[in-house]
Design a protein around this motif. Structure first.
Motif, PDB file in Angstrom:
ATOM      1  N   GLN A   1       0.828  -1.202   0.000  1.00  0.00           N
ATOM      2  CA  GLN A   1       0.000   0.000   0.000  1.00  0.00           C
ATOM      3  C   GLN A   1       0.868   1.260   0.000  1.00  0.00           C
ATOM      4  O   GLN A   1       0.571   2.224  -0.684  1.00  0.00           O
ATOM      5  N   VAL A   2       1.962   1.235   0.762  1.00  0.00           N
ATOM      6  CA  VAL A   2       2.863   2.391   0.802  1.00  0.00           C
ATOM      7  C   VAL A   2       3.487   2.618  -0.574  1.00  0.00           C
ATOM      8  O   VAL A   2       3.567   3.748  -1.049  1.00  0.00           O
ATOM      9  N   VAL A   3       3.916   1.546  -1.231  1.00  0.00           N
ATOM     10  CA  VAL A   3       4.527   1.662  -2.556  1.00  0.00           C
ATOM     11  C   VAL A   3       3.507   2.216  -3.551  1.00  0.00           C
ATOM     12  O   VAL A   3       3.839   3.065  -4.389  1.00  0.00           O
ATOM     13  N   LEU A   4       2.248   1.771  -3.458  1.00  0.00           N
ATOM     14  CA  LEU A   4       1.201   2.288  -4.338  1.00  0.00           C
ATOM     15  C   LEU A   4       0.925   3.772  -4.064  1.00  0.00           C
ATOM     16  O   LEU A   4       0.756   4.559  -4.992  1.00  0.00           O
ATOM     17  N   GLN A   5       0.887   4.154  -2.778  1.00  0.00           N
ATOM     18  CA  GLN A   5       0.666   5.559  -2.420  1.00  0.00           C
ATOM     19  C   GLN A   5       1.829   6.425  -2.906  1.00  0.00           C
ATOM     20  O   GLN A   5       1.624   7.535  -3.398  1.00  0.00           O
ATOM     21  N   LEU A   6       3.044   5.918  -2.750  1.00  0.00           N
ATOM     22  CA  LEU A   6       4.232   6.628  -3.235  1.00  0.00           C
ATOM     23  C   LEU A   6       4.118   6.871  -4.734  1.00  0.00           C
ATOM     24  O   LEU A   6       4.340   7.979  -5.213  1.00  0.00           O
ATOM     25  N   GLY A   7       3.758   5.836  -5.469  1.00  0.00           N
ATOM     26  CA  GLY A   7       3.620   5.958  -6.920  1.00  0.00           C
ATOM     27  C   GLY A   7       2.564   6.969  -7.318  1.00  0.00           C
ATOM     28  O   GLY A   7       2.775   7.800  -8.218  1.00  0.00           O
ATOM     29  N   ALA A   8       1.415   6.927  -6.643  1.00  0.00           N
ATOM     30  CA  ALA A   8       0.337   7.873  -6.943  1.00  0.00           C
ATOM     31  C   ALA A   8       0.770   9.301  -6.623  1.00  0.00           C
ATOM     32  O   ALA A   8       0.484  10.238  -7.383  1.00  0.00           O
TER      33      ALA A   8
END
Length: 189
Positions: free
Chosen positions: A10-17
């Motif tokens: 989830q953190v990696v996805l939030q970082l990407g967004a």
């Protein structure tokens, strides 16, 4: 980089967004950002899609090229935040010798505070930070040697140092104990 939290994906996805949003706000294509950051277009695309776990050095390059604080890539917008040691987001670099826990970032992206851990008998060599950035470090436990532009400073528990962070600097722990630091980055962006 190794991100530790309850849900690292989830953190990696939030970082990407967050990266994609910030890049578009600056009206940059992936190719433009690649050119100014030195990070490949493919890697940037993978980060934005949450398909890769970037290194701390890579994130510094991206944040510097976007003229934003590093933690703007991880920002959350709450009016009250509590940071508990050892819980929440933890980012490891240099094979796990250096671990940072973001504590706080102000709303204007002018400063951010980290809790940092340097493992025994190891060193950390960060990327040069943004132009006009001041780094303040306070030793919360242990003894550390901080090298700033080829000058060495040994700090003990509760000692603090302040320096221009856009130059060469490093942290060295020559002891058999983990050193804990609080680090504040003040951006003059």
């Amino acid at each position: 980089m190794n991100i530790e939290t309850d849900d690292p994906k989830q953190v990696v996805l939030q970082l990407g967004a967050a990266l994609k949003k910030l890049r578009k706000e600056k009206r940059l294509s992936l190719e433009d950002l690649s050119e100014i950051s030195g990070v490949s277009k493919l890697t940037l695309g993978n980060i934005e899609r949450g398909e890769t776990n970037p290194t701390i050095g890579m994130l510094w390059k991206v944040s510097k090229s976007l003229s934003i604080p590093l933690m703007a890539l991880f920002s959350t917008e709450n009016s009250v935040n509590v940071s508990r040691a050892g819980s929440g987001l933890r980012i490891a670099g240099d094979g796990g010798n250096w671990i940072i826990e973001p504590i706080f970032q102000n709303a204007n992206n002018e400063m951010e505070i980290y809790r940092a851990y340097l493992q025994p008998n190891s060193s950390y060599y960060p990327e040069k930070h943004h132009h006009n950035t001041t780094e303040l470090a306070t030793v919360m436990s242990g003894t550390i040697t901080i090298n700033v532009n080829n000058e060495s400073y040994t700090l003990n528990e509760y000692d603090s140092i302040s320096f221009a962070a856009n130059g060469t600097h490093s942290y060295t722990n020559n002891t058999d104990n983990v050193v804990v630091l609080h680090i504040l980055l003040k951006y003059g962006i």
